[in-house]
Design an enzyme around this catalytic site. Structure first.
Site, PDB file in Angstrom:
ATOM      1  N   CYS A 155     -35.753 -78.395 -53.009  1.00  0.00           N
ATOM      2  CA  CYS A 155     -35.773 -77.187 -52.184  1.00  0.00           C
ATOM      3  C   CYS A 155     -37.150 -76.536 -52.091  1.00  0.00           C
ATOM      4  O   CYS A 155     -37.376 -75.690 -51.226  1.00  0.00           O
ATOM      5  CB  CYS A 155     -34.762 -76.183 -52.706  1.00  0.00           C
ATOM      6  SG  CYS A 155     -33.062 -76.795 -52.732  1.00  0.00           S
ATOM      7  N   HIS A 202     -36.697 -69.274 -49.854  1.00  0.00           N
ATOM      8  CA  HIS A 202     -35.749 -70.375 -49.741  1.00  0.00           C
ATOM      9  C   HIS A 202     -34.342 -69.805 -49.705  1.00  0.00           C
ATOM     10  O   HIS A 202     -33.995 -68.914 -50.472  1.00  0.00           O
ATOM     11  CB  HIS A 202     -35.921 -71.326 -50.929  1.00  0.00           C
ATOM     12  CG  HIS A 202     -34.807 -72.309 -51.075  1.00  0.00           C
ATOM     13  ND1 HIS A 202     -34.383 -73.112 -50.038  1.00  0.00           N
ATOM     14  CD2 HIS A 202     -34.015 -72.614 -52.146  1.00  0.00           C
ATOM     15  CE1 HIS A 202     -33.387 -73.873 -50.461  1.00  0.00           C
ATOM     16  NE2 HIS A 202     -33.140 -73.589 -51.728  1.00  0.00           N
ATOM     17  N   ASN A 257     -27.559 -73.713 -47.689  1.00  0.00           N
ATOM     18  CA  ASN A 257     -28.780 -74.215 -48.322  1.00  0.00           C
ATOM     19  C   ASN A 257     -29.173 -75.523 -47.647  1.00  0.00           C
ATOM     20  O   ASN A 257     -28.498 -76.537 -47.809  1.00  0.00           O
ATOM     21  CB  ASN A 257     -28.525 -74.424 -49.816  1.00  0.00           C
ATOM     22  CG  ASN A 257     -29.766 -74.875 -50.573  1.00  0.00           C
ATOM     23  OD1 ASN A 257     -30.756 -75.301 -49.979  1.00  0.00           O
ATOM     24  ND2 ASN A 257     -29.715 -74.807 -51.890  1.00  0.00           N
TER      25      ASN A 257
END
Length: 324
Positions: free
Chosen positions: A114, A246, A276
């Site tokens: 990520c 993020h 996500n």
């Protein structure tokens, strides 16, 4: 002075929506529980005939056009992904280069989960400021649905598909001011893509996460990291025009936002509609802000991310793209 600048941002968002209501029919969960724990209401899922490279290519074409360039002006392609087209080779970057009709250029993937887009910014900045490259295309692209166990309610509720891209080139103004990346492999087993080897040529991949432990470490690490990069550059949190983190979990985002004492107007949140999307989440969120008119040329932007590895990073930049 000529320094690296992010000259454009763009994204590609798959059409199919997988809502919490849909997941209620697939696993033992509820919309209320998912929303309360994560802030996610829905996520996008790529079609069966769309690969990660296809998602990345669509975002890349828009990013190149918005930078007022042509594909042939690109001399390096860097891709961050944890869901590549192929398990080992060729790289997703090479596939995207082929899709763009480009040969004889640098093209490679990085694996930073990520945190991938922050790592890309750091590499692209170094490449253009060293004079090795002129126009570096950076892409975060994910088809996490290809490695998702939709029987595992603890993780399938979290992730979605998508891609975001930008072009880094030299400019006299609106520079990438600073990028910080770091890692700690001692926590690698808390968030991983596990390989179950059936035979030497047949393997099944599935993502696994120990969510509670990841949450605690992510909040502490990100809170400290953003404070440190601001202090290092003598910038107050209140001077930031936009904070674009993020998009993993609304509670993590809110914890860092509270640490910085930033208003909701300065915080870009898209986790509710995309989930996500790993390495794609920051450029996708940036593009949403850009197309909404919130992200403008010259704005001071703070980015941060945390992912498997563990990896993490933050970046300070003045956006160099033309207004939408």
């Amino acid at each position: 002075m000529l320094k690296a600048s992010l000259k454009s941002i763009a994204s590609y968002i798959p059409e199919k929506i997988l809502s919490n209501a849909d997941l209620e029919k697939m696993v033992d969960t509820t919309d209320e529980w998912i929303t309360r724990r994560t802030g996610i209401k829905e996520r996008r899922i790529a079609s069966e005939n769309e690969n990660t490279s296809d998602l990345g290519t669509k975002a890349a074409l828009k990013a190149i056009e918005r930078a007022n360039l042509k594909p042939e002006d690109i001399d390096a392609i860097l891709v961050a992904t944890l869901s590549p087209d192929y398990f080992t080779m060729p790289s997703t970057a090479c596939k995207i280069a082929s899709n763009l009709g480009l040969v004889n250029i640098s093209a490679f993937d990085i694996s930073a989960a990520c945190s991938g887009f922050i790592y890309l910014l750091e590499q692209a900045k170094a490449l253009v400021e060293s004079g090795l490259k002129k126009n570096v295309l950076i892409i975060g692209a994910e088809k996490t649905s290809s490695i998702m166990d939709y029987n595992d309610r603890s993780i399938c509720i979290l992730f979605g598909d998508g891609a975001g891209a930008g072009v880094v080139s030299l400019d006299n103004e609106n520079h990438i001011l600073d990028v910080h990346t770091a890692s700690n492999g001692n926590y690698g087993d808390l968030l991983m893509t596990q390989r179950s080897q059936k035979s030497s040529l047949c393997q099944t991949l599935s993502m696994q996460m120990k969510g509670n432990e990841v949450f605690k470490i992510a909040v502490n690490t990100l809170s400290n990291d953003v404070v440190e990069i601001l202090a290092k550059n003598n910038i107050l949190a209140q001077e930031i025009d936009l904070f674009i983190p993020h998009q993993a979990n609304l509670r993590i985002i809110k914890a860092v936002q509270e640490k910085l004492n930033l208003s909701d107007e300065k915080c870009v949140i898209t986790v509710q509609k995309y989930g996500n999307t790993s390495a794609a989440s920051i450029p996708m969120a940036m593009n949403d802000a850009y197309e909404e008119g919130r992200l403008k040329k010259g704005n001071l932007i703070l980015l941060d991310a945390f992912g498997g590895g563990f990896t993490w990073g933050s970046a300070l930049l003045k956006f160099g793209g033309e207004n939408f």
